[in-house]
Design a protein around this motif. Sequence first.
Motif, PDB file in Angstrom:
ATOM      1  N   ARG B 141       0.784  -1.241   0.000  1.00 58.30           N
ATOM      2  CA  ARG B 141       0.000   0.000   0.000  1.00 58.30           C
ATOM      3  C   ARG B 141       0.822   1.302   0.000  1.00 58.30           C
ATOM      4  O   ARG B 141       0.549   2.178  -0.832  1.00 58.30           O
ATOM      5  CB  ARG B 141      -0.994  -0.014   1.166  1.00 58.30           C
ATOM      6  N   PRO B 142       1.824   1.473   0.898  1.00 53.86           N
ATOM      7  CA  PRO B 142       2.568   2.741   0.878  1.00 53.86           C
ATOM      8  C   PRO B 142       3.234   3.009  -0.474  1.00 53.86           C
ATOM      9  O   PRO B 142       3.280   4.145  -0.936  1.00 53.86           O
ATOM     10  CB  PRO B 142       3.634   2.555   1.969  1.00 53.86           C
ATOM     11  N   TYR B 143       3.738   1.936  -1.120  1.00 58.56           N
ATOM     12  CA  TYR B 143       4.385   2.095  -2.420  1.00 58.56           C
ATOM     13  C   TYR B 143       3.357   2.458  -3.490  1.00 58.56           C
ATOM     14  O   TYR B 143       3.625   3.259  -4.379  1.00 58.56           O
ATOM     15  CB  TYR B 143       5.120   0.805  -2.808  1.00 58.56           C
ATOM     16  N   LEU B 144       2.166   1.858  -3.367  1.00 55.33           N
ATOM     17  CA  LEU B 144       1.094   2.154  -4.324  1.00 55.33           C
ATOM     18  C   LEU B 144       0.697   3.627  -4.220  1.00 55.33           C
ATOM     19  O   LEU B 144       0.543   4.324  -5.233  1.00 55.33           O
ATOM     20  CB  LEU B 144      -0.113   1.250  -4.042  1.00 55.33           C
ATOM     21  N   TYR B 145       0.564   4.131  -2.979  1.00 48.46           N
ATOM     22  CA  TYR B 145       0.222   5.543  -2.782  1.00 48.46           C
ATOM     23  C   TYR B 145       1.295   6.446  -3.378  1.00 48.46           C
ATOM     24  O   TYR B 145       0.987   7.486  -3.972  1.00 48.46           O
ATOM     25  CB  TYR B 145       0.045   5.855  -1.284  1.00 48.46           C
ATOM     26  N   LEU B 146       2.558   6.029  -3.202  1.00 53.69           N
ATOM     27  CA  LEU B 146       3.660   6.833  -3.738  1.00 53.69           C
ATOM     28  C   LEU B 146       3.578   6.907  -5.265  1.00 53.69           C
ATOM     29  O   LEU B 146       3.729   7.980  -5.855  1.00 53.69           O
ATOM     30  CB  LEU B 146       4.991   6.206  -3.299  1.00 53.69           C
ATOM     31  N   VAL B 147       3.310   5.753  -5.899  1.00 58.07           N
ATOM     32  CA  VAL B 147       3.194   5.726  -7.364  1.00 58.07           C
ATOM     33  C   VAL B 147       2.009   6.580  -7.806  1.00 58.07           C
ATOM     34  O   VAL B 147       2.114   7.379  -8.755  1.00 58.07           O
ATOM     35  CB  VAL B 147       3.033   4.270  -7.867  1.00 58.07           C
ATOM     36  N   LEU B 148       0.859   6.438  -7.119  1.00 60.11           N
ATOM     37  CA  LEU B 148      -0.333   7.217  -7.491  1.00 60.11           C
ATOM     38  C   LEU B 148      -0.072   8.711  -7.350  1.00 60.11           C
ATOM     39  O   LEU B 148      -0.477   9.510  -8.200  1.00 60.11           O
ATOM     40  CB  LEU B 148      -1.522   6.800  -6.612  1.00 60.11           C
ATOM     41  N   PHE B 149       0.618   9.075  -6.285  1.00 62.52           N
ATOM     42  CA  PHE B 149       0.955  10.475  -6.057  1.00 62.52           C
ATOM     43  C   PHE B 149       1.839  10.989  -7.196  1.00 62.52           C
ATOM     44  O   PHE B 149       1.632  12.087  -7.725  1.00 62.52           O
ATOM     45  CB  PHE B 149       1.670  10.575  -4.704  1.00 62.52           C
ATOM     46  N   GLY B 150       2.795  10.163  -7.591  1.00 61.38           N
ATOM     47  CA  GLY B 150       3.668  10.520  -8.721  1.00 61.38           C
ATOM     48  C   GLY B 150       2.886  10.669 -10.006  1.00 61.38           C
ATOM     49  O   GLY B 150       3.127  11.599 -10.792  1.00 61.38           O
ATOM     50  N   VAL B 151       1.923   9.774 -10.236  1.00 58.76           N
ATOM     51  CA  VAL B 151       1.103   9.829 -11.451  1.00 58.76           C
ATOM     52  C   VAL B 151       0.263  11.116 -11.471  1.00 58.76           C
ATOM     53  O   VAL B 151       0.136  11.782 -12.510  1.00 58.76           O
ATOM     54  CB  VAL B 151       0.202   8.574 -11.553  1.00 58.76           C
ATOM     55  N   VAL B 152      -0.278  11.486 -10.293  1.00 53.42           N
ATOM     56  CA  VAL B 152      -1.078  12.723 -10.212  1.00 53.42           C
ATOM     57  C   VAL B 152      -0.202  13.938 -10.544  1.00 53.42           C
ATOM     58  O   VAL B 152      -0.600  14.816 -11.319  1.00 53.42           O
ATOM     59  CB  VAL B 152      -1.703  12.867  -8.795  1.00 53.42           C
ATOM     60  N   LEU B 153       1.012  13.966  -9.979  1.00 52.75           N
ATOM     61  CA  LEU B 153       1.921  15.090 -10.260  1.00 52.75           C
ATOM     62  C   LEU B 153       2.278  15.155 -11.746  1.00 52.75           C
ATOM     63  O   LEU B 153       2.298  16.230 -12.349  1.00 52.75           O
ATOM     64  CB  LEU B 153       3.205  14.959  -9.436  1.00 52.75           C
ATOM     65  N   LEU B 158       1.522  17.518 -17.185  1.00 55.25           N
ATOM     66  CA  LEU B 158       1.196  17.304 -18.599  1.00 55.25           C
ATOM     67  C   LEU B 158      -0.071  18.052 -19.020  1.00 55.25           C
ATOM     68  O   LEU B 158      -0.179  18.542 -20.145  1.00 55.25           O
ATOM     69  CB  LEU B 158       1.022  15.801 -18.875  1.00 55.25           C
ATOM     70  N   LEU B 159      -1.035  18.149 -18.094  1.00 56.89           N
ATOM     71  CA  LEU B 159      -2.326  18.751 -18.449  1.00 56.89           C
ATOM     72  C   LEU B 159      -2.322  20.274 -18.400  1.00 56.89           C
ATOM     73  O   LEU B 159      -3.113  20.925 -19.064  1.00 56.89           O
ATOM     74  CB  LEU B 159      -3.422  18.212 -17.516  1.00 56.89           C
ATOM     75  N   TYR B 160      -1.452  20.839 -17.545  1.00 59.84           N
ATOM     76  CA  TYR B 160      -1.431  22.304 -17.408  1.00 59.84           C
ATOM     77  C   TYR B 160      -0.058  22.877 -17.732  1.00 59.84           C
ATOM     78  O   TYR B 160       0.508  23.626 -16.930  1.00 59.84           O
ATOM     79  CB  TYR B 160      -1.846  22.716 -15.991  1.00 59.84           C
ATOM     80  N   PRO B 161       0.503  22.563 -18.899  1.00 67.20           N
ATOM     81  CA  PRO B 161       1.871  23.049 -19.182  1.00 67.20           C
ATOM     82  C   PRO B 161       1.937  24.576 -19.275  1.00 67.20           C
ATOM     83  O   PRO B 161       2.928  25.185 -18.883  1.00 67.20           O
ATOM     84  CB  PRO B 161       2.214  22.377 -20.510  1.00 67.20           C
ATOM     85  N   GLY B 162       0.872  25.200 -19.782  1.00 72.77           N
ATOM     86  CA  GLY B 162       0.897  26.646 -19.974  1.00 72.77           C
ATOM     87  C   GLY B 162       0.832  27.427 -18.680  1.00 72.77           C
ATOM     88  O   GLY B 162       1.301  28.555 -18.598  1.00 72.77           O
ATOM     89  N   ALA B 167      10.501  26.358 -13.791  1.00 72.59           N
ATOM     90  CA  ALA B 167      10.974  25.813 -12.510  1.00 72.59           C
ATOM     91  C   ALA B 167       9.953  24.844 -11.926  1.00 72.59           C
ATOM     92  O   ALA B 167      10.292  23.745 -11.486  1.00 72.59           O
ATOM     93  CB  ALA B 167      11.236  26.954 -11.530  1.00 72.59           C
ATOM     94  N   ARG B 168       8.673  25.266 -11.954  1.00 69.03           N
ATOM     95  CA  ARG B 168       7.637  24.406 -11.365  1.00 69.03           C
ATOM     96  C   ARG B 168       7.416  23.145 -12.203  1.00 69.03           C
ATOM     97  O   ARG B 168       7.168  22.066 -11.674  1.00 69.03           O
ATOM     98  CB  ARG B 168       6.330  25.188 -11.209  1.00 69.03           C
ATOM     99  N   ARG B 169       7.506  23.306 -13.534  1.00 67.57           N
ATOM    100  CA  ARG B 169       7.316  22.137 -14.401  1.00 67.57           C
ATOM    101  C   ARG B 169       8.465  21.127 -14.173  1.00 67.57           C
ATOM    102  O   ARG B 169       8.236  19.931 -14.058  1.00 67.57           O
ATOM    103  CB  ARG B 169       7.260  22.573 -15.862  1.00 67.57           C
ATOM    104  N   SER B 170       9.679  21.649 -14.072  1.00 66.18           N
ATOM    105  CA  SER B 170      10.830  20.765 -13.824  1.00 66.18           C
ATOM    106  C   SER B 170      10.691  20.069 -12.482  1.00 66.18           C
ATOM    107  O   SER B 170      10.967  18.872 -12.350  1.00 66.18           O
ATOM    108  CB  SER B 170      12.134  21.565 -13.810  1.00 66.18           C
ATOM    109  N   PHE B 171      10.259  20.836 -11.470  1.00 58.88           N
ATOM    110  CA  PHE B 171      10.074  20.255 -10.134  1.00 58.88           C
ATOM    111  C   PHE B 171       9.050  19.125 -10.190  1.00 58.88           C
ATOM    112  O   PHE B 171       9.258  18.044  -9.636  1.00 58.88           O
ATOM    113  CB  PHE B 171       9.619  21.345  -9.160  1.00 58.88           C
ATOM    114  N   LEU B 172       7.938  19.383 -10.913  1.00 59.54           N
ATOM    115  CA  LEU B 172       6.873  18.370 -11.010  1.00 59.54           C
ATOM    116  C   LEU B 172       7.363  17.108 -11.722  1.00 59.54           C
ATOM    117  O   LEU B 172       7.135  15.996 -11.243  1.00 59.54           O
ATOM    118  CB  LEU B 172       5.678  18.942 -11.766  1.00 59.54           C
ATOM    119  N   TYR B 173       8.035  17.293 -12.859  1.00 61.42           N
ATOM    120  CA  TYR B 173       8.532  16.123 -13.601  1.00 61.42           C
ATOM    121  C   TYR B 173       9.528  15.325 -12.750  1.00 61.42           C
ATOM    122  O   TYR B 173       9.473  14.099 -12.693  1.00 61.42           O
ATOM    123  CB  TYR B 173       9.186  16.549 -14.925  1.00 61.42           C
ATOM    124  N   GLY B 174      10.443  16.053 -12.096  1.00 61.60           N
ATOM    125  CA  GLY B 174      11.462  15.380 -11.276  1.00 61.60           C
ATOM    126  C   GLY B 174      10.838  14.623 -10.119  1.00 61.60           C
ATOM    127  O   GLY B 174      11.148  13.452  -9.884  1.00 61.60           O
TER     128      GLY B 174
END
Lengths: 65, 199
Positions: B141-153, B158-162, B167-174
């Motif tokens: 479960r903790p790993y699943l939450y981590l992956v889901l959190f990463g997918v949301v980020l 990807l959905l709000y690039p504009g 800096a924020r886009r790089s932070f999100l991708y990283g």
Amino acid sequence: MNNLIRELRGERGWSQAELAQQLDVSRQTINAIETGKYDPSLPLAFKIARLFGMPIEMIFAPGEE
Amino acid sequence: MPRFSSKQYQSRVLVAMAIYTAFMLLVWPWVGKTPSMPLKALLALAATLPVLYVIAQMARLIRNSDELERHTHLVALSTATAVVGALTFIGGFLAAAGVVKLDGSTLLLVYPAVVLCYGAVRWRLVRSYGGNALCEETGIRPYLYLVLFGVVLMAVALLYPGRLDDARRSFLYGAAAAMIAFGGVPMARLWYRRKYRHD
């Protein structure tokens, strides 16, 4: 160091997790002690001896240097 | 008293990291625009609170560990401290000599470097004792939450690039890539062990 923990645990029908719970350590620590990869501290060795009701020297024996 | 488990630790770290990410996305961009120096300092220090909380939880985890776990934690931490200390020392001298250019924000990399090095050393050390540092007593479960959190980020990036600056886009991708990697690998290993090894 060699030890008889696996045999003593088996005689009592305990799983590693059950023994770990009684000794307040993790299952992985029990596994490491049983396989000889980790030698427990003196307090833990005495705790193990007390739990099995045996003298410490009957459970633990020096291995090859 | 029940032991402070890896599962509790990971849940708390996950919440702290979610707060940190939200802070970095929503509040950090305002730090540079704030004219007031005390407010700027307050916002900069506020960003460190979730990470300081994670460090406190790590100390609690080590304090409540058994002797073998404590041994592996402390050896891994001291090795990581020595390695990162040596690297920063070398980097410091190179920067002082003008060979490389390092600004103050390089210091932000010190703690993640310690954590990465600590994780790698502990993983190796626990394996040498016949254990598994990635999956010990935590469940999927903790790993699943981590992956889901990463997918949301990742989805937000990807959905709000504009709407995001570089800096924020790089932070999100990283952050998203790190979360998916650090959650996905142990999750896959646990799933594989349960499905094929039954241990």
